[in-house]
Motif scaffolding. Sequence first.
Motif, PDB file in Angstrom:
ATOM      1  N   ALA A   1       2.478   7.043  19.118  1.00  0.00           N
ATOM      2  CA  ALA A   1       1.040   6.855  19.330  1.00  0.00           C
ATOM      3  C   ALA A   1       0.315   6.701  17.999  1.00  0.00           C
ATOM      4  O   ALA A   1      -0.589   5.857  17.864  1.00  0.00           O
ATOM      5  CB  ALA A   1       0.468   8.019  20.125  1.00  0.00           C
ATOM      6  N   PHE A   2       0.674   7.495  16.994  1.00  0.00           N
ATOM      7  CA  PHE A   2       0.055   7.349  15.680  1.00  0.00           C
ATOM      8  C   PHE A   2       0.305   5.946  15.121  1.00  0.00           C
ATOM      9  O   PHE A   2      -0.608   5.324  14.558  1.00  0.00           O
ATOM     10  CB  PHE A   2       0.601   8.393  14.701  1.00  0.00           C
ATOM     11  N   LEU A   3       1.516   5.466  15.269  1.00  0.00           N
ATOM     12  CA  LEU A   3       1.829   4.129  14.774  1.00  0.00           C
ATOM     13  C   LEU A   3       1.066   3.066  15.556  1.00  0.00           C
ATOM     14  O   LEU A   3       0.376   2.223  14.978  1.00  0.00           O
ATOM     15  CB  LEU A   3       3.330   3.865  14.867  1.00  0.00           C
ATOM     16  N   GLY A   4       1.209   3.104  16.877  1.00  0.00           N
ATOM     17  CA  GLY A   4       0.613   2.065  17.709  1.00  0.00           C
ATOM     18  C   GLY A   4      -0.902   2.048  17.648  1.00  0.00           C
ATOM     19  O   GLY A   4      -1.518   0.977  17.475  1.00  0.00           O
ATOM     20  N   LYS A   5      -1.521   3.206  17.784  1.00  0.00           N
ATOM     21  CA  LYS A   5      -2.982   3.263  17.794  1.00  0.00           C
ATOM     22  C   LYS A   5      -3.563   3.098  16.386  1.00  0.00           C
ATOM     23  O   LYS A   5      -4.686   2.632  16.234  1.00  0.00           O
ATOM     24  CB  LYS A   5      -3.460   4.592  18.401  1.00  0.00           C
TER      25      LYS A   5
ATOM     26  N   MET B   1       0.834  -1.188   0.000  1.00  0.00           N
ATOM     27  CA  MET B   1       0.000   0.000   0.000  1.00  0.00           C
ATOM     28  C   MET B   1       0.872   1.243   0.000  1.00  0.00           C
ATOM     29  O   MET B   1       2.051   1.195   0.343  1.00  0.00           O
ATOM     30  CB  MET B   1      -0.911   0.014   1.235  1.00  0.00           C
ATOM     31  N   LYS B   2       0.280   2.356  -0.376  1.00  0.00           N
ATOM     32  CA  LYS B   2       1.006   3.619  -0.304  1.00  0.00           C
ATOM     33  C   LYS B   2       1.201   4.005   1.159  1.00  0.00           C
ATOM     34  O   LYS B   2       0.358   3.695   2.004  1.00  0.00           O
ATOM     35  CB  LYS B   2       0.222   4.723  -1.012  1.00  0.00           C
ATOM     36  N   PRO B   3       2.264   4.715   1.495  1.00  0.00           N
ATOM     37  CA  PRO B   3       2.460   5.148   2.883  1.00  0.00           C
ATOM     38  C   PRO B   3       1.548   6.326   3.220  1.00  0.00           C
ATOM     39  O   PRO B   3       1.053   7.029   2.334  1.00  0.00           O
ATOM     40  CB  PRO B   3       3.926   5.573   2.904  1.00  0.00           C
ATOM     41  N   PHE B   4       1.336   6.527   4.512  1.00  0.00           N
ATOM     42  CA  PHE B   4       0.671   7.732   4.994  1.00  0.00           C
ATOM     43  C   PHE B   4       1.735   8.802   5.252  1.00  0.00           C
ATOM     44  O   PHE B   4       2.825   8.503   5.746  1.00  0.00           O
ATOM     45  CB  PHE B   4      -0.097   7.464   6.286  1.00  0.00           C
TER      46      PHE B   4
ATOM     47  N   ARG C   1      -7.931   4.286  13.854  1.00  0.00           N
ATOM     48  CA  ARG C   1      -7.791   2.968  13.229  1.00  0.00           C
ATOM     49  C   ARG C   1      -8.649   2.871  11.969  1.00  0.00           C
ATOM     50  O   ARG C   1      -8.223   2.328  10.952  1.00  0.00           O
ATOM     51  CB  ARG C   1      -8.217   1.867  14.216  1.00  0.00           C
ATOM     52  N   ARG C   2      -9.861   3.386  12.058  1.00  0.00           N
ATOM     53  CA  ARG C   2     -10.757   3.325  10.892  1.00  0.00           C
ATOM     54  C   ARG C   2     -10.230   4.172   9.744  1.00  0.00           C
ATOM     55  O   ARG C   2     -10.367   3.784   8.577  1.00  0.00           O
ATOM     56  CB  ARG C   2     -12.173   3.777  11.296  1.00  0.00           C
ATOM     57  N   PHE C   3      -9.661   5.322  10.061  1.00  0.00           N
ATOM     58  CA  PHE C   3      -9.092   6.151   9.001  1.00  0.00           C
ATOM     59  C   PHE C   3      -7.981   5.395   8.280  1.00  0.00           C
ATOM     60  O   PHE C   3      -7.938   5.348   7.048  1.00  0.00           O
ATOM     61  CB  PHE C   3      -8.554   7.456   9.606  1.00  0.00           C
ATOM     62  N   VAL C   4      -7.084   4.799   9.053  1.00  0.00           N
ATOM     63  CA  VAL C   4      -5.964   4.053   8.462  1.00  0.00           C
ATOM     64  C   VAL C   4      -6.492   2.873   7.657  1.00  0.00           C
ATOM     65  O   VAL C   4      -6.033   2.606   6.527  1.00  0.00           O
ATOM     66  CB  VAL C   4      -4.998   3.589   9.560  1.00  0.00           C
TER      67      VAL C   4
ATOM     68  N   GLY D   1      -2.200   1.175  14.080  1.00  0.00           N
ATOM     69  CA  GLY D   1      -1.831  -0.120  13.539  1.00  0.00           C
ATOM     70  C   GLY D   1      -0.878  -0.023  12.370  1.00  0.00           C
ATOM     71  O   GLY D   1      -0.944  -0.810  11.417  1.00  0.00           O
ATOM     72  N   LEU D   2       0.031   0.949  12.440  1.00  0.00           N
ATOM     73  CA  LEU D   2       0.975   1.207  11.366  1.00  0.00           C
ATOM     74  C   LEU D   2       2.394   0.842  11.787  1.00  0.00           C
ATOM     75  O   LEU D   2       2.753   0.940  12.964  1.00  0.00           O
ATOM     76  CB  LEU D   2       0.946   2.688  10.979  1.00  0.00           C
ATOM     77  N   SER D   3       3.205   0.460  10.827  1.00  0.00           N
ATOM     78  CA  SER D   3       4.629   0.284  11.054  1.00  0.00           C
ATOM     79  C   SER D   3       5.366   1.497  10.489  1.00  0.00           C
ATOM     80  O   SER D   3       4.807   2.261   9.691  1.00  0.00           O
ATOM     81  CB  SER D   3       5.137  -0.985  10.369  1.00  0.00           C
TER      82      SER D   3
END
Length: 245
Positions: free
Chosen positions: A22-26, A1-4, A237-240, A28-30
């Motif tokens: 927090a952005f990564l953990g909450k 997928m494309k990165p954020f 999470r839903r946005f991601v 669900g991003l690496s």
Amino acid sequence: MKPFLILQLRPEVEASDGEFAAFLGKGGLSEAQVHRVCLDREPLPEGLRLDDYAGVIVGGGPGCVSDDPATKDPVEARIEAEILSLMPEITERDVPFMGCCYGIGILGHHLGAEVSKRRYGEPVGPVTCRVTDAGAADPLVAGLPQAFDAFVGHKEAVQDLPDGCVHLLASDPCPYQMIRYGQNVYATQFHPEADAGVFEDRIRIYRHKGYFAPETADDLIAMCHASDVTVPVEILRRFVSRYGG
């Protein structure tokens, strides 16, 4: 997928790193799934193309859109100008966007709404958000509890619903807790990435930044840990999930 694309504007390294984690953990991003730009330390990359990203996430910070330009910190002024430079394309093309706290001021200002300290500032701590009728039909909000707590702390706010925006979440102290422009451009007044631990760190870091009386820091930290703030992260999470595909 494309990165954020994650744009951060906190000059305090500890606060910036905590927000990023927090952005990564909450969300669900690496780290491999994002492109982080700390705008207090570096400009937007030359030739940046929004088409290269799944979406844009803007974090919070100590700056205020409504501060007097004549006295605004030069770094904060540059950060504000760089984020605002992306907003015409984001809103015109309906690029997925999640503006957190500072981000709602950026979106409102770009859309011509009044962003000021006149009303609706909120002290540091939890606030109860209520889902509006429009929010109940929105993909990031639908199915959430009708009322839930979120962490806030801000001096300025959008004074009226910006033209073209949909009102998704409200609270008694600040009516515009979450809005949407078009179908994909979102902004929250609260911090969807923050739990009690994240807010404890920020309280310690910002205790002398004018958000609260420094001697109340320990009481604020205790209040945050006693609060039940678990729902807002679902919005992130839903946005991601929706746009990371």
